[in-house]
Design a protein around this motif. Structure first.
Motif, PDB file in Angstrom:
ATOM      1  N   THR A  11       0.656  -1.279   0.057  1.00 15.61           N
ATOM      2  CA  THR A  11       0.105  -0.042   0.072  1.00 15.61           C
ATOM      3  C   THR A  11       0.650   1.226   0.129  1.00 15.61           C
ATOM      4  N   TYR A  43      -4.283  -4.591  -8.532  1.00 15.73           N
ATOM      5  CA  TYR A  43      -5.863  -3.932  -8.752  1.00 15.73           C
ATOM      6  C   TYR A  43      -6.737  -4.322  -7.246  1.00 15.73           C
ATOM      7  N   PRO A  44      -6.397  -5.140  -6.627  1.00 17.78           N
ATOM      8  CA  PRO A  44      -7.207  -5.415  -5.355  1.00 17.78           C
ATOM      9  C   PRO A  44      -6.829  -4.323  -4.468  1.00 17.78           C
ATOM     10  N   LEU A  45      -5.646  -3.811  -4.456  1.00 17.77           N
ATOM     11  CA  LEU A  45      -5.204  -2.632  -3.661  1.00 17.77           C
ATOM     12  C   LEU A  45      -5.754  -1.317  -4.178  1.00 17.77           C
ATOM     13  N   LEU A  46      -5.966  -1.152  -5.369  1.00 19.58           N
ATOM     14  CA  LEU A  46      -6.508   0.047  -6.028  1.00 19.58           C
ATOM     15  C   LEU A  46      -7.863   0.239  -5.808  1.00 19.58           C
ATOM     16  N   ILE A  47      -8.580  -0.992  -5.877  1.00 19.47           N
ATOM     17  CA  ILE A  47      -9.994  -1.056  -5.389  1.00 19.47           C
ATOM     18  C   ILE A  47     -10.219  -0.582  -3.870  1.00 19.47           C
ATOM     19  N   ARG A  48      -9.532  -1.072  -3.110  1.00 22.43           N
ATOM     20  CA  ARG A  48      -9.505  -0.648  -1.819  1.00 22.43           C
ATOM     21  C   ARG A  48      -9.366   0.579  -1.569  1.00 22.43           C
ATOM     22  N   LEU A  49      -8.364   1.237  -2.266  1.00 23.59           N
ATOM     23  CA  LEU A  49      -7.986   2.778  -2.178  1.00 23.59           C
ATOM     24  C   LEU A  49      -9.360   3.580  -2.381  1.00 23.59           C
ATOM     25  N   SER A  50      -9.753   2.949  -3.550  1.00 28.30           N
ATOM     26  CA  SER A  50     -10.765   3.609  -4.088  1.00 28.30           C
ATOM     27  C   SER A  50     -12.020   3.715  -3.370  1.00 28.30           C
ATOM     28  N   ASP A  51     -12.241   2.550  -2.796  1.00 29.31           N
ATOM     29  CA  ASP A  51     -13.455   2.247  -1.808  1.00 29.31           C
ATOM     30  C   ASP A  51     -13.492   3.334  -0.509  1.00 29.31           C
ATOM     31  N   GLN A  52     -12.264   3.364  -0.304  1.00 27.39           N
ATOM     32  CA  GLN A  52     -11.805   4.312   1.109  1.00 27.39           C
ATOM     33  C   GLN A  52     -11.805   5.984   0.683  1.00 27.39           C
ATOM     34  N   LEU A  54      -9.677   7.443  -1.094  1.00 25.68           N
ATOM     35  CA  LEU A  54      -8.283   7.912  -1.307  1.00 25.68           C
ATOM     36  C   LEU A  54      -7.842   7.885  -2.761  1.00 25.68           C
ATOM     37  N   LEU A  55      -8.471   7.307  -3.689  1.00 24.65           N
ATOM     38  CA  LEU A  55      -8.167   7.340  -4.956  1.00 24.65           C
ATOM     39  C   LEU A  55      -9.361   7.641  -5.987  1.00 24.65           C
ATOM     40  N   TYR A  73      -5.512   6.694 -12.653  1.00 23.48           N
ATOM     41  CA  TYR A  73      -5.853   6.853 -11.388  1.00 23.48           C
ATOM     42  C   TYR A  73      -4.799   8.065 -10.846  1.00 23.48           C
TER      43      TYR A  73
ATOM     44  N   ARG B  21     -18.126  -5.010  -9.277  1.00 19.96           N
ATOM     45  CA  ARG B  21     -16.789  -4.738  -9.547  1.00 19.96           C
ATOM     46  C   ARG B  21     -16.374  -4.706 -10.961  1.00 19.96           C
ATOM     47  N   TRP B  24     -14.026  -2.539 -12.782  1.00 14.84           N
ATOM     48  CA  TRP B  24     -12.240  -2.675 -12.430  1.00 14.84           C
ATOM     49  C   TRP B  24     -11.890  -3.656 -13.420  1.00 14.84           C
ATOM     50  N   MET B  28      -8.896  -3.748 -15.933  1.00 15.29           N
ATOM     51  CA  MET B  28      -7.753  -4.604 -16.261  1.00 15.29           C
ATOM     52  C   MET B  28      -7.700  -5.003 -17.714  1.00 15.29           C
ATOM     53  N   ALA B  51      -6.868 -11.466  -9.071  1.00 14.65           N
ATOM     54  CA  ALA B  51      -7.568 -10.099  -8.436  1.00 14.65           C
ATOM     55  C   ALA B  51      -9.064 -10.347  -8.246  1.00 14.65           C
ATOM     56  N   LEU B  54      -9.660 -12.617  -5.238  1.00 13.14           N
ATOM     57  CA  LEU B  54      -9.640 -11.855  -4.005  1.00 13.14           C
ATOM     58  C   LEU B  54     -10.620 -11.251  -3.507  1.00 13.14           C
ATOM     59  N   GLN B  55     -11.430 -10.598  -4.828  1.00 16.39           N
ATOM     60  CA  GLN B  55     -12.343  -9.702  -4.554  1.00 16.39           C
ATOM     61  C   GLN B  55     -13.644 -10.513  -4.331  1.00 16.39           C
ATOM     62  N   ARG B  58     -13.272 -11.350  -0.649  1.00 15.74           N
ATOM     63  CA  ARG B  58     -13.347 -10.114   0.186  1.00 15.74           C
ATOM     64  C   ARG B  58     -14.840  -9.699   0.432  1.00 15.74           C
ATOM     65  N   PRO B 201      -3.412 -10.168   0.390  1.00 16.34           N
ATOM     66  CA  PRO B 201      -2.495  -8.996   1.014  1.00 16.34           C
ATOM     67  C   PRO B 201      -3.642  -7.618   0.776  1.00 16.34           C
ATOM     68  N   ASP B 202      -4.554  -7.519   0.068  1.00 23.36           N
ATOM     69  CA  ASP B 202      -5.191  -6.281  -0.170  1.00 23.36           C
ATOM     70  C   ASP B 202      -6.295  -6.306   1.027  1.00 23.36           C
ATOM     71  N   ALA B 206      -5.486  -0.021   4.976  1.00 20.70           N
ATOM     72  CA  ALA B 206      -4.683   0.970   4.523  1.00 20.70           C
ATOM     73  C   ALA B 206      -4.156   1.437   5.750  1.00 20.70           C
TER      74      ALA B 206
END
Lengths: 99, 206
Positions: A11, A43-52, A54-55, A73, B21, B24, B28, B51, B54-55, B58, B201-202, B206
């Motif tokens: 992150t 991409y999962p990280l970008l998705i989470r940042l967007s949900d929060q 931050l992005l 982004y 999703r 997204w 990709m 990904a 993982l979604q 999640r 990891p995601d 944060a």
């Protein structure tokens, strides 16, 4: 229930990469090259940042004829604040393994 | 052939990715179309599949949360059962003058008493560390520590070993191994779900 934990190294890498050019729209593949993350992690990280919140993202037409538009982004103001508070690493060695 | 493989991978990712999703997934796809190197394209497509899974996981995080507590509770229950067994069997073994009619009049009580009295004391003593490992594993699970699964797996492995030893012992248990170790199935299933949820990891905040 929200838990305050330090951001993962992955992150931090993404936030710092985006914060380096705060006004520029960045593409996913470029971020992969810059952070060393694979698409399955990025991409999962970008998705989470967007949900929060931050992005932010937008679709931008491709410069190559016949190719689909690309998702770009950049950090929101909140994302920039978070990124500004992160320590800058001396050497960026990003591990793909989950913490 | 590479294009065909990538297309299949992206199709699979599209089927797995949760509906909300899909934007997204399109993102990709858009990036994939701009990758020239075939090997990089395959790696990217594989990442899209990862990904998507993982979604999907999640979205099921609430189940992972429930799983952790259910697994911890079940491990504590099994630990309690082992400690209770240790106490009861130990009390019976410590009372050599006990007769079958002291335990009840059910058929098979005589055979059960013989089995208990012949049960090796050292094997009975191992019940305690098994219970200890399960309790520590449950505590570490609640604390979200990585050692949780190792501790639970160690307790389960020792229990299986004991069951196998008992089967091979003359005068040992006549229960099928599946019955002796069936209690492990919920632990294995729940531990697997929890382990999978930890691999993403995601999913860390944060």
């Amino acid at each position: 229930m929200a838990r305050n934990r330090a951001p993962s190294p992955q992150t931090c890498a993404v936030l710092l990469a985006l914060a380096a050019q705060p006004q520029a729209w960045r593409y996913g593949y470029d971020l992969m090259g810059e952070t060393g993350l694979k698409s399955g992690a990025l991409y999962p990280l970008l998705i989470r940042l967007s949900d929060q919140g931050l992005l932010e993202s937008e679709w931008r037409p491709s410069v190559l004829a016949g190719r689909p538009p690309r998702h770009a982004y950049r950090l929101t103001a909140h994302g920039m604040a978070i990124a500004s508070a992160l320590p800058r690493p001396a050497a960026s060695q990003i591990s793909e393994q989950p913490a | 052939m590479i294009n065909s493989l990538c297309a299949r991978l992206l199709d699979h990712a599209a089927r797995v990715m949760p509906g909300p999703r899909q934007t997204w997934l399109n993102a990709m796809h858009g990036e994939f179309a701009h990758i020239k190197n075939p090997l990089a394209a395959i790696a990217f497509a594989l990442g899209c599949v990862q990904a998507s899974y993982l979604q999907r996981i999640r979205d099921m995080m609430i189940f992972a949360l429930i799983t952790r507590w259910v697994l911890a509770a079940y491990a504590l229950f099994c630990a309690g059962a082992y400690l209770l067994a240790t106490a009861l069997l130990g009390a019976i073994k410590a009372t050599p003058q006990i007769k079958p009619e002291d335990l009840g009049t059910d058929p098979g009580t005589t055979e059960s008493l013989s089995f208990i009295q012949a049960y090796p004391a050292w094997q009975l003593a191992v019940f305690v560390p098994i219970a200890g490992l399960l309790v520590m594993g449950a505590i570490q699970l609640v604390r979200r520590k990585r050692s949780a699964l190792t501790l639970l797996a160690s307790g389960a492995a020792i229990a299986v070993l004991l069951a196998v030893l008992d089967l091979s012992r003359a005068g040992g248990s006549d229960w099928p191994l599946a019955m002796s170790t069936g209690w492990l199935i919920p632990i294995i299933a729940l531990a697997l779900v929890w382990w999978l949820s930890r691999r993403a990891p995601d999913l860390k905040p944060a």
